[in-house]
Design a protein around this motif. Structure first.
Motif, mmCIF file in Angstrom:
data_model
loop_
_atom_site.group_PDB
_atom_site.id
_atom_site.type_symbol
_atom_site.label_atom_id
_atom_site.label_comp_id
_atom_site.label_asym_id
_atom_site.label_seq_id
_atom_site.Cartn_x
_atom_site.Cartn_y
_atom_site.Cartn_z
ATOM 1 N N MET A 1 33.364 37.769 50.139
ATOM 2 C CA MET A 1 33.066 37.672 48.756
ATOM 3 C C MET A 1 34.196 38.889 47.809
ATOM 4 S SD MET A 1 30.254 36.130 48.242
ATOM 5 C CE MET A 1 28.796 36.045 48.708
ATOM 6 N N ALA A 2 34.898 39.695 48.488
ATOM 7 C CA ALA A 2 35.696 40.574 47.828
ATOM 8 C C ALA A 2 36.793 39.751 47.517
ATOM 9 C CB ALA A 2 36.034 41.693 48.559
ATOM 10 N N ASP A 3 37.184 39.017 48.447
ATOM 11 C CA ASP A 3 38.412 38.138 48.224
ATOM 12 C C ASP A 3 38.156 37.107 46.970
ATOM 13 O OD1 ASP A 3 40.045 38.949 50.349
ATOM 14 O OD2 ASP A 3 39.617 37.313 51.825
ATOM 15 N N LEU A 4 36.886 36.488 47.017
ATOM 16 C CA LEU A 4 36.594 35.801 45.621
ATOM 17 C C LEU A 4 36.656 36.452 44.398
ATOM 18 C CD1 LEU A 4 33.668 33.725 47.280
ATOM 19 C CD2 LEU A 4 35.995 32.920 46.777
ATOM 20 N N VAL A 5 36.119 37.696 44.370
ATOM 21 C CA VAL A 5 36.227 38.506 43.257
ATOM 22 C C VAL A 5 37.829 38.779 42.886
ATOM 23 C CG1 VAL A 5 35.612 40.760 42.371
ATOM 24 C CG2 VAL A 5 33.850 39.540 43.609
ATOM 25 N N LEU A 6 38.418 39.150 43.885
ATOM 26 C CA LEU A 6 40.015 39.487 43.486
ATOM 27 C C LEU A 6 40.510 38.245 43.003
ATOM 28 C CD1 LEU A 6 42.262 41.264 43.706
ATOM 29 C CD2 LEU A 6 42.497 40.401 45.889
ATOM 30 N N ALA A 7 40.291 37.018 43.648
ATOM 31 C CA ALA A 7 40.933 35.763 43.029
ATOM 32 C C ALA A 7 40.417 35.660 41.577
ATOM 33 C CB ALA A 7 40.413 34.432 43.944
ATOM 34 N N GLN A 8 39.075 36.021 41.206
ATOM 35 C CA GLN A 8 38.628 35.870 39.883
ATOM 36 C C GLN A 8 39.356 36.691 39.011
ATOM 37 O OE1 GLN A 8 36.542 33.666 38.523
ATOM 38 N NE2 GLN A 8 36.675 34.591 36.754
ATOM 39 N N VAL A 9 39.437 38.013 39.390
ATOM 40 C CA VAL A 9 40.352 39.037 38.359
ATOM 41 C C VAL A 9 41.614 38.510 38.439
ATOM 42 C CG1 VAL A 9 41.222 41.443 38.513
ATOM 43 C CG2 VAL A 9 38.602 40.947 39.263
ATOM 44 N N ILE A 10 42.293 37.928 39.385
ATOM 45 C CA ILE A 10 43.959 37.773 39.156
ATOM 46 C C ILE A 10 43.678 36.473 38.125
ATOM 47 C CG2 ILE A 10 45.445 36.330 40.089
ATOM 48 C CD1 ILE A 10 44.842 38.114 42.917
ATOM 49 N N ALA B 1 44.598 35.871 30.143
ATOM 50 C CA ALA B 1 44.836 37.036 29.286
ATOM 51 C C ALA B 1 46.241 37.133 28.905
ATOM 52 C CB ALA B 1 44.290 38.365 29.787
ATOM 53 N N GLY B 2 47.326 37.082 30.264
ATOM 54 C CA GLY B 2 48.592 37.195 30.003
ATOM 55 C C GLY B 2 49.246 36.014 29.112
ATOM 56 N N ARG B 3 48.745 34.679 29.495
ATOM 57 C CA ARG B 3 49.040 33.374 28.950
ATOM 58 C C ARG B 3 48.695 33.515 27.408
ATOM 59 N NH1 ARG B 3 47.945 31.072 33.863
ATOM 60 N NH2 ARG B 3 45.871 30.774 33.206
#
Length: 187
Positions: A154-163, A169-171
């Protein structure tokens, strides 16, 4: 990065003529053999236990399954069909058999329990809805080693979402700066 990039899970949709419980076990058994799924470490008894907390959700083509801003009270696993995940008015991902949706809100306290994406059925679909409190109780009942594995997934999924959010936002920032620069050059 797409929301479902981590879940390079491929499974065959279950036979729609089978019972909901049998459909769940068919998909869970397939996911159980794939190392990228948190289900891969569950035994048959644990999988059967998970099926008992799932609720069948039939979503006809075009139905909004989850709406951005609403309270996130459940997560879901796609059994049959395809669904789009839309964020900021753009398609962020396409979910299919075996993909999990709504799990990020369960893990991410910063959402205040609210959905940050809209999910729409692209075709007639069947999902297994799992109420958040029932899922958390299920994970707690697995024991610390298994609960840790689910937490990491689940933490990996959240990290992927944040990235994904940061990249978007950068684009957007880059586009705004380019437009400002063009406006100044033309003035």
């Amino acid at each position: 990065m797409e929301l479902n990039q981590l879940s390079n899970i491929h499974c065959v949709p279950p036979n729609p003529l089978h019972s909901f419980q049998d459909q769940l076990m068919a998909v869970f058994s397939q996911l159980n053999t794939q190392t990228s799924s948190f289900l891969s470490s569950l035994d048959e008894i644990q999988l059967l236990s998970l099926t008992k907390i799932c609720k069948k959700h039939v979503a006809p083509e075009g139905q909004v399954v989850m709406k951005e801003g609403e309270m996130a009270e459940y997560l879901a696993i796609v059994l049959i069909g395809r669904l789009s995940v839309d964020q900021f008015g753009k398609r962020a991902a396409c979910m299919k058999c075996g993909d999990t949706i709504g799990e990020v809100e369960l893990c991410q306290a910063g959402t205040n329990g609210r959905r940050f994406a809209t999910v729409v059925a692209l075709e007639d679909s069947v999902l297994a809805d799992i109420p958040n409190d029932a899922f958390l109780a299920f994970v707690e009942g697995l024991g610390s080693r298994m609960a840790k594995k689910v937490s990491r997934y689940m933490a990996d999924l959240v990290l992927a979402q944040v990235i994904s959010h940061e990249a978007e936002a950068g684009r957007d920032d880059r586009r705004r700066l380019e437009n400002i620069g063009r406006g100044r050059r033309m003035a």
